[in-house]
Design an enzyme around this catalytic site. Structure first.
Site, PDB file in Angstrom:
ATOM      1  N   CYS A 189       0.845  -1.194   0.000  1.00 48.46           N
ATOM      2  CA  CYS A 189       0.000   0.000   0.000  1.00 48.46           C
ATOM      3  C   CYS A 189       0.884   1.250   0.000  1.00 48.46           C
ATOM      4  CB  CYS A 189      -0.898  -0.007   1.230  1.00 48.46           C
ATOM      5  SG  CYS A 189      -1.947   1.453   1.428  1.00 48.46           S
TER       6      CYS A 189
ATOM      7  N   SER B  84       0.621   3.608   1.947  1.00 48.04           N
ATOM      8  CA  SER B  84       0.965   3.918   3.338  1.00 48.04           C
ATOM      9  C   SER B  84       2.211   3.157   3.782  1.00 48.04           C
ATOM     10  CB  SER B  84      -0.213   3.595   4.264  1.00 48.04           C
ATOM     11  OG  SER B  84      -0.583   2.242   4.144  1.00 48.04           O
TER      12      SER B  84
ATOM     13  N   HIS C 244       5.042   5.193   2.455  1.00 50.71           N
ATOM     14  CA  HIS C 244       5.236   6.476   3.143  1.00 50.71           C
ATOM     15  C   HIS C 244       5.677   6.307   4.594  1.00 50.71           C
ATOM     16  CE1 HIS C 244       2.479   8.470  -0.043  1.00 50.71           C
ATOM     17  NE2 HIS C 244       3.741   8.389  -0.441  1.00 50.71           N
TER      18      HIS C 244
END
Length: 400
Positions: free
Chosen positions: A69, A71, A74
């Site tokens: 993902c 996320s 990040h």
């Protein structure tokens, strides 16, 4: 001696920025709801961990497939000062990965299968929600488990699915039985791993955005997995024109395959003018911000709302970002428009509805553009910081 497994673990240093204040749900040195304000110097390593054991009401799942993902990228990506990009709930060290499917190996006492309302027998193909809601706080009681006051998140502050095994509460486990009419073998688990990201899109455009009326126009900004999934959902709901804004050619082509009628390259075309041209000056009923670049994208969406003839536009913000949006209240007031935030996917039957949609014609498998092994996760997390050619990279644990 406990059995061992390998997991992709993210470590980082607890080093709060000067403006950070410990909140009521934060845990000093371990967990915060403001990740980009606290965690510094992220490091991804593959480590040996004990295979977890299920307790009462819990299920041990052998992971077959788990998607990467944005996320994940990040959380593992430092900014110029070394702080992680991801702004939300995080607690390290934790095994990453939350978009997964697999097979039930063992169930703790009282753990039941939703398909039968009976105890798990083992061998059931399942997927699971990423958000571990408590079910007893005020938001959960009000029907908003996405906003649970005691929320844990798989792969964010508790161990995730970039490992051979994972334990989760039975309340977030969903059988993949409906998908067996369409998929078999490895495809069943690849499709199952897409239920979570598709549910994030579903929650954004249907549950939070309120959906659309057949014949409405929709604009999706961002051709990542959530944006692409939103194209498929909105077309299935009857959108007249699904317009995707995405500069990466491979993602743009995938968007067309998944439901977009038109694609705009915002780097080479006038976004606002193109939306007005495509919609005969009306604009859209729903705009989805799925880029994570609100300071760049929102003003363009706002201009479409201002120039378009359609009233009551809904602007749904699903991408997570630390930046503040430059909002002009006059536009919202005059055009009767709304800005709506969307987080996660749990509640209101999102998962079973996505599974049923996938079982009856909404094929999400083209989103998976690359398959990798567990050992390849760290390098692909780095690659995805700058290379947007791939849509969904999926880790195949059944190949380990």
């Amino acid at each position: 001696m406990a059995k061992k497994m390998r997991g992709v673990v993210l470590h980082a240093d607890w080093d709060p920025k000067p403006e950070f204040k410990l909140g009521p749900k934060d845990i000093e040195g371990r967990q915060t709801y403001l990740g980009s304000k606290v965690w510094r110097n992220p490091r991804v390593v593959i480590e040996e961990r004990d295979v977890p054991k299920p307790g009462p009401g819990e299920v041990l799942i052998e992971v077959k497939a788990c998607g990467i993902c944005g996320s994940d990228v990040h959380m593992a990506q430092p900014d110029d000062d070394g702080y992680i990009w991801y702004p939300g709930l995080t607690g390290f060290p934790s095994i990453l990965g939350h978009e997964f499917s697999g097979v039930v190996v063992e169930a703790g006492p009282g753990a039941k299968n939703k398909a039968t309302n009976k105890p798990f027998k083992g061998g059931e193909a399942v997927c699971a929600e990423e958000m571990l809601w408590c079910g007893s706080c005020q938001p959960c009681a009000d029907g908003w488990p996405n906003h649970c006051e005691r929320l844990d998140e798989i792969g964010f502050n508790v161990d995730g699915a970039f490992a051979k095994y994972i334990v989760v509460p039975d309340r977030v486990v969903w059988p993949l039985d409906p998908l067996k009419d369409v998929y078999s073998g490895e495809e069943l688990f690849l499709a199952g791993s897409l239920v979570e990201p598709t549910s994030v899109a579903y929650n954004a455009v249907v549950e939070r955005g309120g959906g659309i009326r057949p014949g409405d126009n929709v604009v999706i900004c961002g051709g990542g997995p959530v944006g692409i999934a939103a194209c498929a959902i909105m077309k299935r709901m009857g959108a007249a024109r699904v317009i995707l804004s995405e500069p990466e050619p491979t993602r743009a082509e995938l968007g067309k395959k998944m439901g977009a009628d038109y694609v705009i390259n915002p780097l080479t075309e006038d976004f606002v003018q193109r939306v007005m041209d495509i919609t005969d000056g009306y604009g859209a009923a729903l705009y989805l911000e799925a880029t994570g670049l609100p300071t760049v994208v929102y003003p363009q969406i706002e201009q479409c709302v201002w120039e378009g003839r359609a009233l009551n536009a809904k602007i749904v913000v699903v991408a997570r970002a630390d930046a503040k949006m430059p909002v002009t209240a006059e536009v919202l007031q005059v055009r009767r428009a709304q800005i709506i935030g969307a987080q996660g996917h749990s509640g209101h039957g999102t998962f079973p509805r996505v599974i049923q949609a996938m079982a009856t014609g909404m094929n999400m498998l083209p989103m998976i553009t690359k398959q990798i092994t567990l050992d390849e996760v760290p390098e692909n997390l780095v690659m995805l910081r700058t290379d947007r050619k791939e849509c969904k990279i999926t880790v195949r644990l059944d190949k380990e």
